[in-house]
Design a protein around this motif. Structure first.
Motif, PDB file in Angstrom:
ATOM      1  N   HIS A 174      67.302   2.517   8.352  1.00  0.00           N
ATOM      2  CA  HIS A 174      67.983   3.719   7.869  1.00  0.00           C
ATOM      3  C   HIS A 174      69.214   3.382   7.027  1.00  0.00           C
ATOM      4  O   HIS A 174      69.739   4.247   6.312  1.00  0.00           O
ATOM      5  N   LYS A 175      69.663   2.133   7.092  1.00  0.00           N
ATOM      6  CA  LYS A 175      70.830   1.716   6.305  1.00  0.00           C
ATOM      7  C   LYS A 175      70.472   1.262   4.895  1.00  0.00           C
ATOM      8  O   LYS A 175      71.358   1.063   4.060  1.00  0.00           O
TER       9      LYS A 175
ATOM     10  N   SER B 110      70.802   0.248  -1.199  1.00  0.00           N
ATOM     11  CA  SER B 110      71.031   1.557  -0.598  1.00  0.00           C
ATOM     12  C   SER B 110      71.509   2.516  -1.685  1.00  0.00           C
ATOM     13  O   SER B 110      71.377   2.246  -2.882  1.00  0.00           O
TER      14      SER B 110
ATOM     15  N   TYR C 210      70.570   5.845  -1.735  1.00  0.00           N
ATOM     16  CA  TYR C 210      69.673   6.989  -1.888  1.00  0.00           C
ATOM     17  C   TYR C 210      69.305   7.500  -0.501  1.00  0.00           C
ATOM     18  O   TYR C 210      69.236   6.750   0.466  1.00  0.00           O
ATOM     19  N   GLU C 211      69.065   8.797  -0.415  1.00  0.00           N
ATOM     20  CA  GLU C 211      68.777   9.424   0.873  1.00  0.00           C
ATOM     21  C   GLU C 211      67.270   9.490   1.087  1.00  0.00           C
ATOM     22  O   GLU C 211      66.618  10.453   0.697  1.00  0.00           O
TER      23      GLU C 211
ATOM     24  N   GLU D  40      63.935   7.688   3.760  1.00  0.00           N
ATOM     25  CA  GLU D  40      63.378   6.713   4.695  1.00  0.00           C
ATOM     26  C   GLU D  40      62.232   6.006   3.996  1.00  0.00           C
ATOM     27  O   GLU D  40      61.332   6.648   3.447  1.00  0.00           O
TER      28      GLU D  40
ATOM     29  N   ASP E 240      61.417  10.597  -0.047  1.00  0.00           N
ATOM     30  CA  ASP E 240      61.838  11.362  -1.220  1.00  0.00           C
ATOM     31  C   ASP E 240      60.739  11.465  -2.274  1.00  0.00           C
ATOM     32  O   ASP E 240      60.927  12.098  -3.322  1.00  0.00           O
TER      33      ASP E 240
END
Length: 325
Positions: free
Chosen positions: A250-251, A277, A279-280, A282, A301
């Motif tokens: 998740h990081k 990292s 970006y939002e 999984e 996404d």
């Protein structure tokens, strides 16, 4: 200009290219396994040439078996059952895909399966929802029905430790894609579970002297060892003195360098060289290109992202696009 390679059935849930890139296997929500062929090696158009019914609960993962052992795939269905299917022609009949073998488990579901080859012996590693890992080997290379359980363990840095039954939601396995003559068979494995000790990605290597699998590296910083792992990918190695492995949590996506010379305890050195990292999302799946220089990722996404390292060793997002339907 974009060009469609194949038209997949509605309800397609997973897909997998074979090792030559000339065949495509897909699984559907209705439990159908479909095989697509180009017919012509120079063609970029694929058509469905065969279908088989795997089960009633849908197919959630399909994996090709290495080509040395014929045209065959492993399927995981929605109930967590694992089955092998192979292309056969019997008694002058047309070629068709037939069920070869099922692997039964009392209660645990199969989360992931991957294949490796060692000295012409086919190996299969399977990760289960109770945190167990099983390694099978094919006793007869001409008969996909005859498998032997070689080892069973948990994804722990202490290979002899045992934990109570865990609840694992997903797992990701990746074999070392290219081994030199001096390297032993190895793979990397991470879990997404409620048991922190199982989660972090470990590199497992087969110890020929003691005939057992041992953990030789843990790909996590001390403060990240409890993080759930969503996907792992081991890069092909063309001339590097170290291995490159990507681990998604998740990081973000961690890029690790894995040394090749073990210390006195048999452990390999590790170094996290980048954390991708910003970006939002999984990450569901990661794949390296044949050179091991470009990493493709996709996730919640809906975007496909390509990552590369520049000449200074700095990793960056090279491209991002949303597949069209």
């Amino acid at each position: 200009m974009e060009k469609s390679l194949a038209t997949l059935d509605n309800g397609t849930t997973c897909s997998s290219w074979n090792y030559s890139g000339q065949r495509l296997a897909t699984g559907s929500v209705d439990g159908t396994l479909s095989i697509f062929d180009s017919g012509d090696p120079a063609s970029t158009s694929f058509k469905c040439t065969s279908k088989a019914r795997v089960g009633e609960s849908g197919v959630v993962k399909v994996v090709w078996i290495p080509p040395l052992f014929g045209d065959a795939v492993a399927c995981i269905d929605g109930n967590g059952s694992l089955s092998l299917w192979e292309e056969l022609a019997e008694d002058a009949q047309a070629v068709e895909w037939k069920h070869s073998k099922s692997f039964q488990s009392n209660s645990a579901k199969v989360l992931d399966v991957q294949f490796g080859v060692f000295r012409t012996i086919l190996k299969m590693v399977v990760a289960y929802s109770d945190g167990q890992v099983k390694v099978y080997e094919l006793s007869n290379p001409l008969e996909l029905k005859n498998w032997q359980l070689q080892a069973e363990f948990q994804n722990l840095t202490d290979s002899v430790a045992k934990l109570a039954k865990a609840s694992c939601f997903s797992a990701s396995i990746c074999w070392n894609p290219q081994r030199g003559d001096g390297q032993e068979l190895s793979f990397v494995l991470g879990f997404n579970s409620d048991t922190p000790q199982l989660n972090s990605s470990k590199v497992w290597e087969f110890d020929l002297d003691h005939q057992r699998w041992v953990p030789v590296a843990e790909l996590a910083l001390p403060e990240d060892r409890k993080d759930q792992v969503f996907s792992v990918a081991w890069a092909p190695n063309i001339g590097r003195p170290y291995e490159v492995i990507a681990v998604a949590t998740h990081k973000g996506i961690a890029i690790w360098h894995l040394g090749s010379n073990p210390d006195t305890d048999g452990r390999l050195s590790v170094e996290r060289v980048a954390l991708l990292s910003g970006y939002e999302a999984e990450v569901w799946q990661m794949e390296w290109d044949m050179s091991g220089m470009t990493l493709a990722t996709t996730g919640t996404d809906g975007m496909v992202r390509l990552w590369q390292s520049n000449l200074n060793g700095i990793w960056h997002e090279q491209a991002a696009f949303e597949p069209t339907t």
